[in-house]
Design a protein around this motif. Structure first.
Motif, mmCIF file in Angstrom:
data_model
loop_
_atom_site.group_PDB
_atom_site.id
_atom_site.type_symbol
_atom_site.label_atom_id
_atom_site.label_comp_id
_atom_site.label_asym_id
_atom_site.label_seq_id
_atom_site.Cartn_x
_atom_site.Cartn_y
_atom_site.Cartn_z
ATOM 1 N N MET A 99 0.822 -1.195 0.000
ATOM 2 C CA MET A 99 0.000 0.000 0.000
ATOM 3 C C MET A 99 0.867 1.261 0.000
ATOM 4 S SD MET A 99 -3.129 0.913 0.022
ATOM 5 C CE MET A 99 -4.325 2.020 0.600
ATOM 6 N N LYS A 100 1.860 1.288 0.909
ATOM 7 C CA LYS A 100 2.743 2.451 0.970
ATOM 8 C C LYS A 100 3.539 2.601 -0.319
ATOM 9 C CE LYS A 100 3.382 2.670 5.930
ATOM 10 N NZ LYS A 100 4.332 2.609 7.028
ATOM 11 N N LEU A 101 3.937 1.471 -0.888
ATOM 12 C CA LEU A 101 4.684 1.489 -2.137
ATOM 13 C C LEU A 101 3.834 2.070 -3.269
ATOM 14 C CD1 LEU A 101 7.279 0.804 -3.601
ATOM 15 C CD2 LEU A 101 6.397 -1.497 -3.958
ATOM 16 N N ARG A 102 2.563 1.685 -3.296
ATOM 17 C CA ARG A 102 1.637 2.181 -4.315
ATOM 18 C C ARG A 102 1.458 3.700 -4.181
ATOM 19 N NH1 ARG A 102 -3.789 -1.029 -5.375
ATOM 20 N NH2 ARG A 102 -2.226 -2.607 -5.748
ATOM 21 N N ILE A 103 1.323 4.200 -2.975
ATOM 22 C CA ILE A 103 1.184 5.641 -2.734
ATOM 23 C C ILE A 103 2.461 6.360 -3.146
ATOM 24 C CG2 ILE A 103 0.928 7.410 -0.953
ATOM 25 C CD1 ILE A 103 -0.924 5.446 0.527
ATOM 26 N N LEU A 104 3.596 5.778 -2.768
ATOM 27 C CA LEU A 104 4.884 6.365 -3.123
ATOM 28 C C LEU A 104 5.070 6.421 -4.633
ATOM 29 C CD1 LEU A 104 7.539 7.533 -2.096
ATOM 30 C CD2 LEU A 104 8.435 5.214 -2.001
ATOM 31 N N LEU A 105 4.724 5.335 -5.331
ATOM 32 C CA LEU A 105 4.817 5.309 -6.789
ATOM 33 C C LEU A 105 3.870 6.330 -7.426
ATOM 34 C CD1 LEU A 105 5.193 1.506 -7.585
ATOM 35 C CD2 LEU A 105 6.881 3.294 -7.940
ATOM 36 N N SER A 106 2.661 6.414 -6.894
ATOM 37 C CA SER A 106 1.690 7.393 -7.412
ATOM 38 C C SER A 106 2.216 8.811 -7.240
ATOM 39 C CB SER A 106 0.353 7.259 -6.709
ATOM 40 O OG SER A 106 -0.222 6.016 -6.974
ATOM 41 N N LEU A 107 2.789 9.089 -6.086
ATOM 42 C CA LEU A 107 3.352 10.411 -5.816
ATOM 43 C C LEU A 107 4.522 10.699 -6.749
ATOM 44 C CD1 LEU A 107 3.344 12.957 -4.069
ATOM 45 C CD2 LEU A 107 4.840 11.754 -2.467
ATOM 46 N N LEU A 108 5.355 9.708 -6.966
ATOM 47 C CA LEU A 108 6.492 9.859 -7.854
ATOM 48 C C LEU A 108 6.042 10.137 -9.291
ATOM 49 C CD1 LEU A 108 9.544 9.777 -7.616
ATOM 50 C CD2 LEU A 108 9.471 7.363 -8.159
ATOM 51 N N ILE A 109 5.054 9.413 -9.750
ATOM 52 C CA ILE A 109 4.515 9.624 -11.095
ATOM 53 C C ILE A 109 3.902 11.021 -11.214
ATOM 54 C CG2 ILE A 109 2.708 8.897 -12.724
ATOM 55 C CD1 ILE A 109 3.313 5.994 -11.775
ATOM 56 N N PHE A 110 3.165 11.426 -10.192
ATOM 57 C CA PHE A 110 2.551 12.752 -10.193
ATOM 58 C C PHE A 110 3.618 13.839 -10.265
ATOM 59 C CE2 PHE A 110 1.304 16.522 -7.750
ATOM 60 C CZ PHE A 110 0.252 16.969 -8.527
ATOM 61 N N LEU A 111 4.655 13.725 -9.458
ATOM 62 C CA LEU A 111 5.717 14.741 -9.440
ATOM 63 C C LEU A 111 6.473 14.774 -10.764
ATOM 64 C CD1 LEU A 111 7.090 14.383 -5.803
ATOM 65 C CD2 LEU A 111 5.679 16.225 -6.725
ATOM 66 N N SER A 112 6.678 13.621 -11.365
ATOM 67 C CA SER A 112 7.348 13.567 -12.673
ATOM 68 C C SER A 112 6.501 14.265 -13.731
ATOM 69 C CB SER A 112 7.598 12.119 -13.090
ATOM 70 O OG SER A 112 8.499 11.512 -12.216
ATOM 71 N N ALA A 113 5.218 13.967 -13.734
ATOM 72 C CA ALA A 113 4.310 14.600 -14.697
ATOM 73 C C ALA A 113 4.257 16.109 -14.475
ATOM 74 C CB ALA A 113 2.917 13.997 -14.587
ATOM 75 N N LEU A 114 4.220 16.530 -13.228
ATOM 76 C CA LEU A 114 4.209 17.958 -12.906
ATOM 77 C C LEU A 114 5.478 18.628 -13.408
ATOM 78 C CD1 LEU A 114 2.743 20.296 -11.491
ATOM 79 C CD2 LEU A 114 3.927 19.642 -9.394
ATOM 80 N N GLY A 115 6.609 17.960 -13.252
ATOM 81 C CA GLY A 115 7.880 18.502 -13.742
ATOM 82 C C GLY A 115 7.877 18.674 -15.251
ATOM 83 N N VAL A 116 7.324 17.712 -15.965
ATOM 84 C CA VAL A 116 7.247 17.796 -17.424
ATOM 85 C C VAL A 116 6.367 18.971 -17.834
ATOM 86 C CG1 VAL A 116 6.358 16.620 -19.489
ATOM 87 C CG2 VAL A 116 7.718 15.355 -17.816
ATOM 88 N N VAL A 117 5.224 19.114 -17.186
ATOM 89 C CA VAL A 117 4.305 20.209 -17.507
ATOM 90 C C VAL A 117 4.955 21.560 -17.220
ATOM 91 C CG1 VAL A 117 2.125 21.312 -16.831
ATOM 92 C CG2 VAL A 117 2.213 18.848 -17.218
ATOM 93 N N LEU A 118 5.575 21.704 -16.077
ATOM 94 C CA LEU A 118 6.216 22.978 -15.723
ATOM 95 C C LEU A 118 7.372 23.298 -16.655
ATOM 96 C CD1 LEU A 118 6.176 22.812 -11.815
ATOM 97 C CD2 LEU A 118 4.722 24.193 -13.307
ATOM 98 N N ASN A 119 8.131 22.308 -17.043
ATOM 99 C CA ASN A 119 9.243 22.520 -17.962
ATOM 100 C C ASN A 119 8.730 22.960 -19.332
ATOM 101 O OD1 ASN A 119 12.006 22.560 -18.642
ATOM 102 N ND2 ASN A 119 11.818 20.544 -19.589
#
Length: 133
Positions: free
Chosen positions: A1-21
């Motif tokens: 469960m924690k791994l899934r949340i961590l992965l989701s957060l990581l994916i979200f932050l990566s996508a946010l970085g792409v959008v901001l860039n």
């Protein structure tokens, strides 16, 4: 469960970085500081005018320059440019404005980004091509 949340957060932050860039790149292509605008647009247009007596690009650029001035200087920038254009000396506008405004502008607005008018965006490439001919 924690791994899934961590992965989701990581994916979200990566996508946010792409959008901001992507947003930063889009903005940087339509905004520039005045010094860089003059180097990238006005200087080559002046060179084209000097070498080929083609004032079209320089005149179109100069018509937009007063809009790039600080609010309290817009009227004066326009007066200087209009006076030089009226006597057919567009290349003298730069020196006139530099003499009057350069120190104050550098001190207060050096890093200020100004929008490049859309109808001027292709000018550096077009001018470069004309200089090659």
């Amino acid at each position: 469960m924690k791994l899934r949340i961590l992965l989701s957060l990581l994916i979200f932050l990566s996508a946010l970085g792409v959008v901001l860039n992507a947003e930063k790149k889009a903005k940087s292509s339509t905004e520039i500081n005045l010094h860089d605008f003059m180097e990238d647009y006005t200087k080559p247009a002046t060179k084209l005018y000097d070498k080929k007596e083609n004032a079209d690009y320089l005149n179109k650029i100069l018509e937009k320059v007063p809009d790039m001035a600080p609010d309290e200087q817009k009227v004066e920038w326009k007066e200087i440019i209009d006076a030089k254009l009226a006597v057919g000396k567009p290349d003298e506008t730069c020196k006139s404005c530099h003499t009057k405004f350069k120190k104050e502008y550098k001190a207060k607005y050096r890093k200020k980004l100004i929008p490049i008018p859309e109808d001027l965006l292709g000018f550096p490439k077009e001018i470069k091509e004309l200089l090659k001919k």
